[in-house]
Design a protein around this motif. Sequence first.
Motif, PDB file in Angstrom:
ATOM      1  N   ALA A 100     -35.887  75.867   9.466  1.00 17.03           N
ATOM      2  CA  ALA A 100     -34.611  75.745  10.371  1.00 17.03           C
ATOM      3  C   ALA A 100     -33.860  74.509  10.138  1.00 17.03           C
ATOM      4  O   ALA A 100     -32.504  74.520  10.012  1.00 17.03           O
ATOM      5  N   LEU A 101     -34.656  73.430   9.917  1.00 11.29           N
ATOM      6  CA  LEU A 101     -34.009  72.253   9.634  1.00 11.29           C
ATOM      7  C   LEU A 101     -33.057  72.078   8.226  1.00 11.29           C
ATOM      8  O   LEU A 101     -32.072  71.777   8.213  1.00 11.29           O
ATOM      9  N   THR A 102     -33.772  72.733   7.127  1.00 10.66           N
ATOM     10  CA  THR A 102     -33.190  72.875   6.111  1.00 10.66           C
ATOM     11  C   THR A 102     -31.882  73.557   6.215  1.00 10.66           C
ATOM     12  O   THR A 102     -30.766  73.429   5.662  1.00 10.66           O
ATOM     13  N   VAL A 116     -30.177  78.341   2.960  1.00  8.38           N
ATOM     14  CA  VAL A 116     -31.545  78.591   3.000  1.00  8.38           C
ATOM     15  C   VAL A 116     -32.347  77.993   2.073  1.00  8.38           C
ATOM     16  O   VAL A 116     -31.969  77.348   1.030  1.00  8.38           O
ATOM     17  N   GLY A 117     -33.596  77.590   2.498  1.00  6.57           N
ATOM     18  CA  GLY A 117     -34.634  76.856   1.773  1.00  6.57           C
ATOM     19  C   GLY A 117     -35.120  77.803   0.510  1.00  6.57           C
ATOM     20  O   GLY A 117     -35.297  78.980   0.738  1.00  6.57           O
ATOM     21  N   GLN A 118     -35.219  76.955  -0.636  1.00  4.56           N
ATOM     22  CA  GLN A 118     -36.001  77.846  -1.597  1.00  4.56           C
ATOM     23  C   GLN A 118     -37.129  77.079  -2.217  1.00  4.56           C
ATOM     24  O   GLN A 118     -36.827  75.789  -2.455  1.00  4.56           O
ATOM     25  N   GLY A 119     -38.226  77.448  -2.560  1.00  2.00           N
ATOM     26  CA  GLY A 119     -39.443  76.652  -3.105  1.00  2.00           C
ATOM     27  C   GLY A 119     -40.003  75.999  -2.129  1.00  2.00           C
ATOM     28  O   GLY A 119     -41.089  75.781  -2.416  1.00  2.00           O
ATOM     29  N   ALA A 120     -39.539  75.733  -0.894  1.00  3.11           N
ATOM     30  CA  ALA A 120     -40.366  74.844  -0.137  1.00  3.11           C
ATOM     31  C   ALA A 120     -41.871  75.529   0.206  1.00  3.11           C
ATOM     32  O   ALA A 120     -42.725  74.684   0.337  1.00  3.11           O
ATOM     33  N   ARG A 121     -41.757  76.640   0.593  1.00  6.33           N
ATOM     34  CA  ARG A 121     -43.045  77.508   1.109  1.00  6.33           C
ATOM     35  C   ARG A 121     -43.972  77.527   0.053  1.00  6.33           C
ATOM     36  O   ARG A 121     -45.159  77.400   0.283  1.00  6.33           O
TER      37      ARG A 121
END
Length: 456
Positions: A144-146, A439-444
Amino acid sequence: MRFAPQGTAALSLFLIEAGADLPAALTPAQAAFARAQGFTGAAGQLCLLPGEAGVAGALFGYGTAQARVRKRFLLAQAAAGLPEGAWQIVGDLRGAEAEEAALGWLLEGYRYARYAPAKAPCARLVAPAGVDAARLEAIAAGEALTRDLINTPPNDMGPAELEAEARALAAAFGAEITVITGEDLLEAGYPLIHAVGRASPRAPRLIELRWGAEGPEVALVGKGVCFDTGGLNLKPGSSMGLMKKDMGGAATVLGLARMIMALGLGLRLRVLIPAVENSVSGAAFRPQDIYISRKGLSVEINNTDAEGRLVLADALAAADEEAPDLILCLATLTGAARVALGPDLPPFYTDDAALAAALARGAEAVADPLWRMPFWAPYESLIEPGIADLDNAPAGGMAGSITAALFLRRFVTETERFAHFDIYGWQPSAQPGRPKGGVGQGARAILAALPEVLGL
């Protein structure tokens, strides 16, 4: 973006695979109603079940295994369609599948509402048995922060505002933060960051966050170009429309840092974000300029719109000076990566086969796709202009993502384990768990891989 507390009275959401029988728990009237609605269990179908007091439960089409592979976070569609209240899943969900379903439900609850109302789903999920609810809530909060950072327009998310967000994050988790700003960048040895950002009245800066006292050291470097006009090589309007997301690498790194700190991973974290605005003025850096980087390598500027690799070069050199156990670089770097792999599948580059394998396993386990691309040595000559050590924008345009990655690798010489991620950071159209927007990508995937990579 939180689960309903355990023990909450909840309605049942039955997961039905395509063609499967309806649950025996349904009343004859409910079963007849579902059949009359044409419910077959096809992926994404939702059928609310009537009861004496209104909605008594729901059926959700879980489709086939192949359909679930084609659509990540399928269950998030149910969250979007169910009425307000607490719900519990009834179905055979275990392990990674249960975690993906539960996380997707949380992520579906995200809406960006800073400037206009945006109604998020009100249905809350009771976390399935065996799922680490607190961990998934921490991951969702980082994502959500990202998303918030990327979605914020550039008038409200410049280098100073990005610094403020990093300071707030550091304060929340007891991290140390230092910032070098404006002309001080030259004295501190960050000439490329200064060159890219000096044309803007919003001063460039290097943001550094440190957290953790023990364990292996991980350096996260994120591209923080808060808006990219292209500089003197000005972008056309059609290419400038999404440039608020050009700080998506920094946003993803901060989201990942939040996950790491919230989960208390046993490592020492160092975050480096070169935050700039690539603007146009009489002070702008020019094509044909040559600068000596922090690493001592000379760089010829052949396109001011290839600025991301310049600011990352100085930040990577700083990260490399401590020879950490792992350096990870995330950046919305090249259009070439999108041409090759599209918006959903970010490439990553590493020379370390074990690191690549761990990232691939992490990506698959948590539905955060990545694809390994090569540091292709025969292309090294393309980034060597002759008049300087490096060219920031090789002519011809071929292999653009690879040559950008090769450029960055030149600034990591003391650290054995290094990976670069060329992310997009934007969801072009709404999908389950991923509304249109940042959207975040790669972090998880990285988060899932870190225990294996670092022996945590």
